[in-house]
Design a protein around this motif. Structure first.
Motif, mmCIF file in Angstrom:
data_model
loop_
_atom_site.group_PDB
_atom_site.id
_atom_site.type_symbol
_atom_site.label_atom_id
_atom_site.label_comp_id
_atom_site.label_asym_id
_atom_site.label_seq_id
_atom_site.Cartn_x
_atom_site.Cartn_y
_atom_site.Cartn_z
ATOM 1 N N UNK A 185 0.860 -1.193 0.000
ATOM 2 C CA UNK A 185 0.000 0.000 0.000
ATOM 3 C C UNK A 185 0.893 1.239 0.000
ATOM 4 N N UNK A 186 0.601 2.183 -0.894
ATOM 5 C CA UNK A 186 1.270 3.488 -0.887
ATOM 6 C C UNK A 186 0.245 4.539 -0.515
ATOM 7 N N UNK A 187 0.621 5.378 0.454
ATOM 8 C CA UNK A 187 -0.263 6.409 0.978
ATOM 9 C C UNK A 187 0.377 7.768 0.779
ATOM 10 N N UNK A 188 -0.361 8.710 0.241
ATOM 11 C CA UNK A 188 0.189 10.047 -0.005
ATOM 12 C C UNK A 188 -0.857 11.095 0.338
ATOM 13 N N UNK A 189 -0.497 12.017 1.184
ATOM 14 C CA UNK A 189 -1.411 13.093 1.548
ATOM 15 C C UNK A 189 -0.926 14.431 1.025
ATOM 16 N N UNK A 206 -2.089 -1.024 -3.801
ATOM 17 C CA UNK A 206 -3.138 -0.056 -3.501
ATOM 18 C C UNK A 206 -2.490 1.308 -3.282
ATOM 19 N N UNK A 207 -2.947 2.312 -4.022
ATOM 20 C CA UNK A 207 -2.413 3.675 -3.906
ATOM 21 C C UNK A 207 -3.544 4.605 -3.512
ATOM 22 N N UNK A 208 -3.386 5.278 -2.362
ATOM 23 C CA UNK A 208 -4.403 6.194 -1.871
ATOM 24 C C UNK A 208 -3.829 7.600 -1.757
ATOM 25 N N UNK A 209 -4.578 8.576 -2.270
ATOM 26 C CA UNK A 209 -4.185 9.985 -2.224
ATOM 27 C C UNK A 209 -5.191 10.764 -1.380
ATOM 28 N N UNK A 210 -4.696 11.556 -0.461
ATOM 29 C CA UNK A 210 -5.564 12.472 0.273
ATOM 30 C C UNK A 210 -5.468 13.846 -0.345
ATOM 31 N N UNK A 211 -6.593 14.430 -0.708
ATOM 32 C CA UNK A 211 -6.535 15.724 -1.392
ATOM 33 C C UNK A 211 -7.639 16.662 -0.921
ATOM 34 N N UNK A 212 -7.270 17.868 -0.448
ATOM 35 C CA UNK A 212 -8.246 18.847 0.010
ATOM 36 C C UNK A 212 -8.656 19.850 -1.060
ATOM 37 N N UNK A 213 -8.703 19.390 -2.311
ATOM 38 C CA UNK A 213 -9.120 20.273 -3.388
ATOM 39 C C UNK A 213 -7.999 21.068 -4.002
#
Length: 219
Positions: A143-147, A172-179
């Motif tokens: 899993x790769x996590x990037x915020x 699994x690659x998850x990106x956190x993005x606040x717009x």
């Protein structure tokens, strides 16, 4: 202060605290933005350091961390990479959620120090990695996590292109993005969203609607 160690600098310029979205996680955070920025520029100018992004819990990372604590099945028993880690928040949350191991990667040596101090404060083991991993294969990572990595176009294009290749291997690659302006408009799948309290010193509003996206292999 000119001879302060990275550990002393982090401790002297932050407070061990939590954020409203993540009361389970303690972090060394700056309570005021300007004094830390000035301390970094004036005290550490000779070291050519980047701005102290490691001292703030950015909305994208908070959203990813919240998701992991809400959905531990995403990382339980898995090998996790927290990319552009800053505080190490996401890697710490992964370990609290039951990850088998977590690596938090950043190129700022003060971020690496903050990661170590924050992991210790939470009683978890997170490996702080100093490397620019973009363009490299990630064998053994599940899993790769990037915020919050899509705030500048060159970085966003470089990072998302690389991560699509990683996703194509089954990771699994998850990106956190606040717009942010440069988050991909296609080839993403919404996983969760959170309203993240923010500071007007850092953002243009007091709340940021922040989405965690799954990055797909193809746009």
């Amino acid at each position: 202060m000119n001879n302060a160690s990275p550990q002393d600098f982090v401790r002297d310029n932050t407070t061990l605290t939590t954020t409203p979205l993540l009361p389970e996680v303690k972090l060394h955070l700056a309570t005021e933005v300007t004094p830390l920025w000035q301390a970094t520029e004036e005290t550490l100018a000779a070291t050519n350091l980047p701005p102290p992004y490691w001292a703030f819990a950015w909305p994208g990372g908070q959203a990813v961390a919240r998701l992991l604590l809400d959905r531990p099945d995403l990382v339980a028993g898995k090998s996790v990479l927290d990319f552009a880690a800053g505080t190490g928040l996401v890697g710490i949350a992964a370990m609290k959620a039951g990850a088998g191991r977590a690596q938090s990667c950043d190129i700022d040596r003060f971020a690496l120090t903050a990661i170590a101090l924050n992991a210790d404060a939470n009683g978890v083991e997170v490996k702080a990695v100093s490397a620019d991993l973009v363009g490299r294969d990630l064998p053994g990572i599940d899993v790769v996590l990037a915020g919050d990595v899509c705030y500048e176009k060159p970085m966003a294009d470089r990072v998302t292109g690389w991560l699509r290749g990683i996703a194509a291997t089954g990771t699994l690659v998850l990106l956190g993005d606040p717009g942010r302006a440069y988050v991909p408009r296609s080839g993403i799948e919404k996983v969760a969203s959170y309203t993240v309290p923010t500071s007007l010193e850092l953002e243009d509003r007091e709340m940021r609607e922040t989405v965690v996206w799954r990055l797909l292999p193809e746009a």
